[in-house]
Motif scaffolding. Structure first.
Motif, PDB file in Angstrom:
ATOM      1  N   GLY A   1      -9.217  -6.505   5.146  1.00 47.77           N
ATOM      2  CA  GLY A   1      -9.989  -7.534   4.464  1.00 47.77           C
ATOM      3  C   GLY A   1     -10.510  -7.040   3.130  1.00 47.77           C
ATOM      4  O   GLY A   1     -10.584  -7.794   2.166  1.00 47.77           O
ATOM      5  N   GLU A   2     -10.884  -5.760   3.063  1.00 43.29           N
ATOM      6  CA  GLU A   2     -11.347  -5.161   1.812  1.00 43.29           C
ATOM      7  C   GLU A   2     -10.227  -4.412   1.105  1.00 43.29           C
ATOM      8  O   GLU A   2     -10.189  -4.346  -0.119  1.00 43.29           O
ATOM      9  N   ARG A   3      -9.325  -3.830   1.891  1.00 43.23           N
ATOM     10  CA  ARG A   3      -8.206  -3.065   1.326  1.00 43.23           C
ATOM     11  C   ARG A   3      -7.092  -3.003   2.352  1.00 43.23           C
ATOM     12  O   ARG A   3      -7.275  -3.333   3.534  1.00 43.23           O
ATOM     13  N   ASP A   4      -5.926  -2.553   1.906  1.00 41.21           N
ATOM     14  CA  ASP A   4      -4.749  -2.424   2.760  1.00 41.21           C
ATOM     15  C   ASP A   4      -4.403  -0.946   2.895  1.00 41.21           C
ATOM     16  O   ASP A   4      -4.292  -0.238   1.884  1.00 41.21           O
ATOM     17  N   ILE A   5      -4.215  -0.504   4.133  1.00 39.02           N
ATOM     18  CA  ILE A   5      -3.996   0.908   4.424  1.00 39.02           C
ATOM     19  C   ILE A   5      -2.655   1.085   5.122  1.00 39.02           C
ATOM     20  O   ILE A   5      -2.286   0.299   5.999  1.00 39.02           O
ATOM     21  N   ALA A   6      -1.916   2.125   4.736  1.00 35.38           N
ATOM     22  CA  ALA A   6      -0.710   2.555   5.439  1.00 35.38           C
ATOM     23  C   ALA A   6      -0.822   4.056   5.687  1.00 35.38           C
ATOM     24  O   ALA A   6      -1.524   4.772   4.951  1.00 35.38           O
ATOM     25  N   PHE A   7      -0.144   4.535   6.720  1.00 34.35           N
ATOM     26  CA  PHE A   7      -0.153   5.966   7.033  1.00 34.35           C
ATOM     27  C   PHE A   7       1.221   6.549   6.732  1.00 34.35           C
ATOM     28  O   PHE A   7       2.207   6.212   7.388  1.00 34.35           O
TER      29      PHE A   7
ATOM     30  N   SER B   1       4.600  15.237   7.447  1.00 31.67           N
ATOM     31  CA  SER B   1       5.430  16.186   8.192  1.00 31.67           C
ATOM     32  C   SER B   1       5.667  15.597   9.573  1.00 31.67           C
ATOM     33  O   SER B   1       5.329  14.429   9.826  1.00 31.67           O
ATOM     34  N   LYS B   2       6.202  16.387  10.467  1.00 32.62           N
ATOM     35  CA  LYS B   2       6.555  15.872  11.786  1.00 32.62           C
ATOM     36  C   LYS B   2       5.346  15.324  12.524  1.00 32.62           C
ATOM     37  O   LYS B   2       5.439  14.326  13.239  1.00 32.62           O
ATOM     38  N   ASN B   3       4.208  16.018  12.374  1.00 33.95           N
ATOM     39  CA  ASN B   3       3.027  15.647  13.147  1.00 33.95           C
ATOM     40  C   ASN B   3       1.862  15.157  12.282  1.00 33.95           C
ATOM     41  O   ASN B   3       0.815  14.806  12.826  1.00 33.95           O
ATOM     42  N   ARG B   4       2.023  15.137  10.985  1.00 37.12           N
ATOM     43  CA  ARG B   4       0.880  14.875  10.110  1.00 37.12           C
ATOM     44  C   ARG B   4       1.040  13.532   9.406  1.00 37.12           C
ATOM     45  O   ARG B   4       2.095  13.221   8.849  1.00 37.12           O
ATOM     46  N   PHE B   5      -0.043  12.743   9.430  1.00 35.29           N
ATOM     47  CA  PHE B   5      -0.043  11.412   8.851  1.00 35.29           C
ATOM     48  C   PHE B   5      -1.212  11.305   7.870  1.00 35.29           C
ATOM     49  O   PHE B   5      -2.349  11.654   8.216  1.00 35.29           O
ATOM     50  N   VAL B   6      -0.901  10.813   6.670  1.00 32.42           N
ATOM     51  CA  VAL B   6      -1.890  10.750   5.598  1.00 32.42           C
ATOM     52  C   VAL B   6      -2.182   9.281   5.283  1.00 32.42           C
ATOM     53  O   VAL B   6      -1.253   8.511   5.007  1.00 32.42           O
ATOM     54  N   PRO B   7      -3.449   8.871   5.325  1.00 25.73           N
ATOM     55  CA  PRO B   7      -3.779   7.487   4.962  1.00 25.73           C
ATOM     56  C   PRO B   7      -3.599   7.246   3.469  1.00 25.73           C
ATOM     57  O   PRO B   7      -3.968   8.075   2.645  1.00 25.73           O
ATOM     58  N   VAL B   8      -3.025   6.114   3.124  1.00 22.56           N
ATOM     59  CA  VAL B   8      -2.760   5.751   1.728  1.00 22.56           C
ATOM     60  C   VAL B   8      -3.219   4.307   1.518  1.00 22.56           C
ATOM     61  O   VAL B   8      -2.881   3.420   2.314  1.00 22.56           O
ATOM     62  N   GLU B   9      -3.993   4.094   0.477  1.00 25.85           N
ATOM     63  CA  GLU B   9      -4.368   2.723   0.123  1.00 25.85           C
ATOM     64  C   GLU B   9      -3.238   2.114  -0.710  1.00 25.85           C
ATOM     65  O   GLU B   9      -2.817   2.693  -1.708  1.00 25.85           O
ATOM     66  N   VAL B  10      -2.746   0.965  -0.270  1.00 20.39           N
ATOM     67  CA  VAL B  10      -1.606   0.334  -0.929  1.00 20.39           C
ATOM     68  C   VAL B  10      -2.013  -1.028  -1.471  1.00 20.39           C
ATOM     69  O   VAL B  10      -2.949  -1.657  -0.988  1.00 20.39           O
TER      70      VAL B  10
END
Length: 438
Positions: free
Chosen positions: A345-351, A355-364
């Protein structure tokens, strides 16, 4: 007796206190509130050479292996989120799947449903121009095919018969009289009236040749097509204001559909449209948009759209339901699966998968138009980036919990070393509990 009772009460009170302390420890551990203390105990044990049993000093929930988090590393690009590291077995357990950001043509597809209708420009309503009684029907049922000039019915009309007599009498008088001027005018008027009654040129030539009025007038088809309505019976009295037949040329048909007003910018006259009907699986008909209603229906916020289709074999029948897809090309761009984007509602987030086990949040930043099951990416991701497409709500919750100091067992923030810029915790005194979630 009183002493024994007092001892029993004291024993039960101690047992209740121990149970309360134990349950409180388990609850605070499950919420992640003891993580700073556990980290301190681990580092103290490592310095002293003590080996803790598997699961740590407090222990994990059965089946969940909690990794040691060695510091706090927030995501540099998204406030309130932290990078998340999820063990492979946990990924499998919660159903993590991954998709890819692709560069592809942007085809906006407007999908709607409609009903097949006859082409109104090729539809004829058949009626007589003189009242009378039906003598005989030549077209007896709905669906019968007729050709231009073929008879529909014959009627007895006193007006038709009287006009023929006037014409024949005027023509005879014209030949017998030397004062032919006025008589010729009467014959011309009678001939004109017969033509207005829709008498064919062939019948007029026969009347001129024989000089004998016909008793019955024949009503003929002005077009070639299919009878879609029949409203007359033999020996019935009919009048000029009544539709006797409706004939339609079904070699071309219309599909009447409705679209929402926000879809209108993607629809233009002449746009190609693909049409399918449930009665003809496997067949797709190609047409084009020929009409867009100039007004919006206020109750439904829709606009009527008409698609014209060729129908040479008559496979499309009036009344059929049809599915319509109108495609609007919009160039090329980056596309990401809609399931990969969390819309807060305020922003859109993707992960993004680092790497194989690591996920980084990104504002898109995504476009307003949805292309099937994908969004257009305007900012935040690059072509070839891999993103989480399922279980991302669980990862989103973990990311925010870890940023706040908590976390779920089996998940860990990636890249947390704690030895650079953080320092070791030398004691429990002076701990800041203000960021703990209660």
């Amino acid at each position: 007796m009183a002493l024994a009772r007092a001892k029993l009460i004291a024993w039960f009170a101690g047992l209740a206190a121990a149970a309360a302390v134990g349950s409180s420890l388990w609850y605070t551990h499950s919420r992640g509130w003891l993580k700073p203390a556990e980290d301190w105990l681990y580092r103290t044990a490592e310095k002293s050479g003590t080996n803790w049993p598997e699961g740590g000093p407090v222990g994990n929930m059965p089946g969940m292996d909690m990794k040691v988090m060695q510091g706090t590393v927030a995501s540099p690009g998204v406030k309130g989120y932290a990078d998340v590291e999820v063990a492979p077995e946990v990924q499998q357990r919660i159903g993590v799947t991954v998709g890819e950001v692709e560069r592809a043509p942007l085809h906006m597809s407007v999908r709607t449903v409609g009903i097949v209708r006859p082409d109104e420009t090729k539809t004829a309503h058949i009626h007589v121009r003189a009242e009378g009684w039906v003598e005989k029907l030549f077209v007896n049922y709905t669906g019968q095919k007729v050709r231009k000039g073929e008879p529909f019915l014959s009627i007895y009309s006193p007006e038709f018969y009287r006009t023929q007599l006037d014409y024949v009498t005027a023509r005879r008088s014209e030949h017998a009289s030397t004062l032919a001027r006025g008589e010729r005018t009467l014959a011309d008027l009678s001939l004109r009236k017969l033509k207005l009654l829709d008498v064919s040129d062939q019948e007029l030539e026969e009347l001129e040749r024989t000089g004998t009025p016909r008793e019955y007038m024949t009503l003929r088809s002005p077009v070639t097509g299919t009878v879609i309505e029949k409203n007359v019976l033999e020996h019935e009295y009919i009048t000029p204001g009544r539709d006797l037949y409706v004939v339609a040329d079904l070699s071309t048909v219309w599909v009447q559909a409705k679209v929402y007003e926000y879809e209108l910018p993607h629809i233009e006259l002449g746009k190609p449209a693909a049409v399918t009907v449930a009665a003809l699986p496997g067949r797709q008909f190609s047409g084009k948009v020929v009409f867009i209603q100039p007004t919006v229906e206020e109750a439904t916020r829709t606009i009527q759209v008409r698609v014209e289709l060729p129908n040479p074999d008559g496979a499309l029948k009036p009344g059929m339901f049809a599915d319509i897809v109108i495609t609007h090309p919009m160039g090329e761009g980056l596309l990401v699966p809609t399931s990969a984007v969390i819309r807060t509602g305020e922003r859109d987030i993707a992960f993004r998968v680092e790497s194989k086990n690591r996920f980084v949040p990104v504002e898109v930043q995504i476009g307003e138009v949805k292309f099937g099951d994908r969004f257009q990416v305007l900012k935040g991701l690059q072509e070839g980036d891999r993103v989480v497409t399922s279980a991302n709500f669980l990862i989103d919750s973990e990311s925010r919990l870890q940023e706040g100091g908590g976390g779920m067992p089996g998940m860990d923030m990636g890249g947390m070393k704690g030895k650079e810029g953080q320092g070791d915790m030398e004691g429990m005194e002076g701990m800041d509990h203000s960021h703990m979630k209660h």
